[in-house]
Design a protein around this motif. Structure first.
Motif, mmCIF file in Angstrom:
data_model
loop_
_atom_site.group_PDB
_atom_site.id
_atom_site.type_symbol
_atom_site.label_atom_id
_atom_site.label_comp_id
_atom_site.label_asym_id
_atom_site.label_seq_id
_atom_site.Cartn_x
_atom_site.Cartn_y
_atom_site.Cartn_z
ATOM 1 N N PHE A 144 38.726 -43.085 61.801
ATOM 2 C CA PHE A 144 39.732 -43.435 60.795
ATOM 3 C C PHE A 144 39.905 -42.286 59.820
ATOM 4 C CE2 PHE A 144 40.624 -45.146 56.491
ATOM 5 C CZ PHE A 144 41.918 -45.589 56.742
ATOM 6 N N ALA B 255 47.801 -43.550 57.444
ATOM 7 C CA ALA B 255 46.453 -43.909 57.870
ATOM 8 C C ALA B 255 46.429 -43.840 59.394
ATOM 9 C CB ALA B 255 46.086 -45.312 57.388
ATOM 10 N N GLU B 256 45.377 -43.245 59.930
ATOM 11 C CA GLU B 256 45.339 -42.989 61.361
ATOM 12 C C GLU B 256 44.070 -43.556 62.003
ATOM 13 O OE1 GLU B 256 47.296 -39.946 58.908
ATOM 14 O OE2 GLU B 256 45.124 -39.972 59.297
ATOM 15 N N ALA B 257 44.236 -44.107 63.199
ATOM 16 C CA ALA B 257 43.115 -44.512 64.042
ATOM 17 C C ALA B 257 43.101 -43.599 65.263
ATOM 18 C CB ALA B 257 43.253 -45.969 64.468
ATOM 19 N N TRP B 258 41.916 -43.062 65.589
ATOM 20 C CA TRP B 258 41.792 -42.081 66.666
ATOM 21 C C TRP B 258 40.847 -42.588 67.750
ATOM 22 C CZ3 TRP B 258 44.615 -37.570 66.013
ATOM 23 C CH2 TRP B 258 45.086 -37.328 64.710
ATOM 24 N N GLY C 19 48.401 -46.298 63.800
ATOM 25 C CA GLY C 19 48.427 -45.940 62.386
ATOM 26 C C GLY C 19 49.601 -46.575 61.664
ATOM 27 N N SER D 220 50.970 -48.851 67.420
ATOM 28 C CA SER D 220 49.716 -48.894 68.147
ATOM 29 C C SER D 220 49.950 -48.458 69.581
ATOM 30 C CB SER D 220 49.132 -50.314 68.116
ATOM 31 O OG SER D 220 47.796 -50.329 68.577
ATOM 32 N N SER E 192 46.279 -50.217 65.457
ATOM 33 C CA SER E 192 47.003 -50.321 64.194
ATOM 34 C C SER E 192 46.309 -51.300 63.254
ATOM 35 C CB SER E 192 48.451 -50.745 64.427
ATOM 36 O OG SER E 192 48.525 -52.043 65.000
ATOM 37 N N TYR F 147 43.111 -51.895 63.183
ATOM 38 C CA TYR F 147 41.917 -51.176 62.711
ATOM 39 C C TYR F 147 42.285 -50.243 61.564
ATOM 40 C CZ TYR F 147 37.444 -48.637 63.173
ATOM 41 O OH TYR F 147 36.201 -48.068 62.951
ATOM 42 N N ALA F 148 43.378 -49.501 61.732
ATOM 43 C CA ALA F 148 43.822 -48.579 60.684
ATOM 44 C C ALA F 148 44.232 -49.340 59.432
ATOM 45 C CB ALA F 148 44.987 -47.727 61.194
ATOM 46 N N SER G 275 41.093 -50.785 57.633
ATOM 47 C CA SER G 275 40.348 -49.687 57.024
ATOM 48 C C SER G 275 41.074 -49.145 55.799
ATOM 49 C CB SER G 275 40.134 -48.572 58.046
ATOM 50 O OG SER G 275 39.394 -49.026 59.160
ATOM 51 N N LEU G 276 42.409 -49.066 55.885
ATOM 52 C CA LEU G 276 43.187 -48.589 54.744
ATOM 53 C C LEU G 276 43.104 -49.567 53.576
ATOM 54 C CD1 LEU G 276 45.148 -46.590 53.440
ATOM 55 C CD2 LEU G 276 47.023 -47.912 54.445
#
Length: 218
Positions: free
Chosen positions: A85, A131-134, A142, A159, A165, A167-168, A171-172
């Motif tokens: 993240f 915000a990004e999920a990798w 994101g 996503s 998405s 998850y991002a 987390s954000l």
């Protein structure tokens, strides 16, 4: 209610004059000052064709950060760091993916080239954030939005991998909560965000909260 046509002057009509579906005005530009004023007033742009349409729906779909719901399955993904993240490391890629992603029931996208350029400018000025999920070094999902005062205005998410998405977003929200954000604007209803704790509130309540958490417009 009348539908207002905007010109070069920097102004918006009262949000209470919006149509039943939330449409308030048409035209104008996507300059930095106009966009920031719009958000401060509880208005956001959406395109149909080449002309900006300005919206202020009633009721408004929002998330109070302390009402965030995290399912058991998502808690497990977060616990084992299933995705990497980050914040603000790939803004252009995020908005480009949001532009391309297929959304059921939508014919095309409201994220035009003009929108991309406008929000990239807001990002450069420190107002727009991503915000990004990798996963395995690749961007998996994101979202992006605008942060003013103690409010984050969500704009769009995408996503490419299941749950990325979400998850991002979770987390954000956790990060924004730590920064003192009090309200997250989700604009219009989606089942996805409702499952995460978003709810409807009257537009009058929403605009009152904007004045409290951002200050007087302008």
């Amino acid at each position: 209610m009348p539908l207002y046509a905007l010109d070069d002057r920097l102004w918006f009509p009262p949000v209470a004059d919006a149509q039943e579906d939330g449409l308030l005005a048409i035209g104008g530009d996507l300059g930095v000052k106009r966009l920031l004023l719009a958000y401060e007033l509880g208005i956001f742009p959406w395109f149909e064709g080449d002309v900006p349409l300005w919206w202020s729906p009633d009721p408004r779909f929002v998330l109070f950060p302390h009402h965030l719901k995290i399912s058991k399955s998502m808690k497990q993904l977060l616990k084992r760091n299933a995705f990497g993240f980050t914040i603000n490391t790939a803004f252009h890629d995020v908005i480009s993916q949001c532009k391309k992603i297929y959304r059921p029931g939508q014919d095309g996208t409201w994220i035009t080239t003009e929108v991309v350029q406008a929000y990239k400018k807001l990002h450069e000025l420190g107002f727009a954030h991503s915000a990004e999920a990798w996963q395995n070094g690749q961007l998996a999902g994101g979202l992006y939005g605008i942060k003013l005062g103690k409010v984050f205005f969500g704009e769009s998410m995408f996503s490419l991998v299941s749950n990325a998405s979400k998850y991002a977003f979770i987390s954000l929200v956790q990060q924004l909560t730590a920064e003192g954000i009090q309200l997250i604007d989700c604009q219009v209803y989606t089942e996805h965000l409702e499952s995460l704790g978003a709810t409807m509130i009257p537009r009058s309540s929403f605009t009152a909260l904007l004045r409290e958490y951002i200050g007087e417009p302008g």
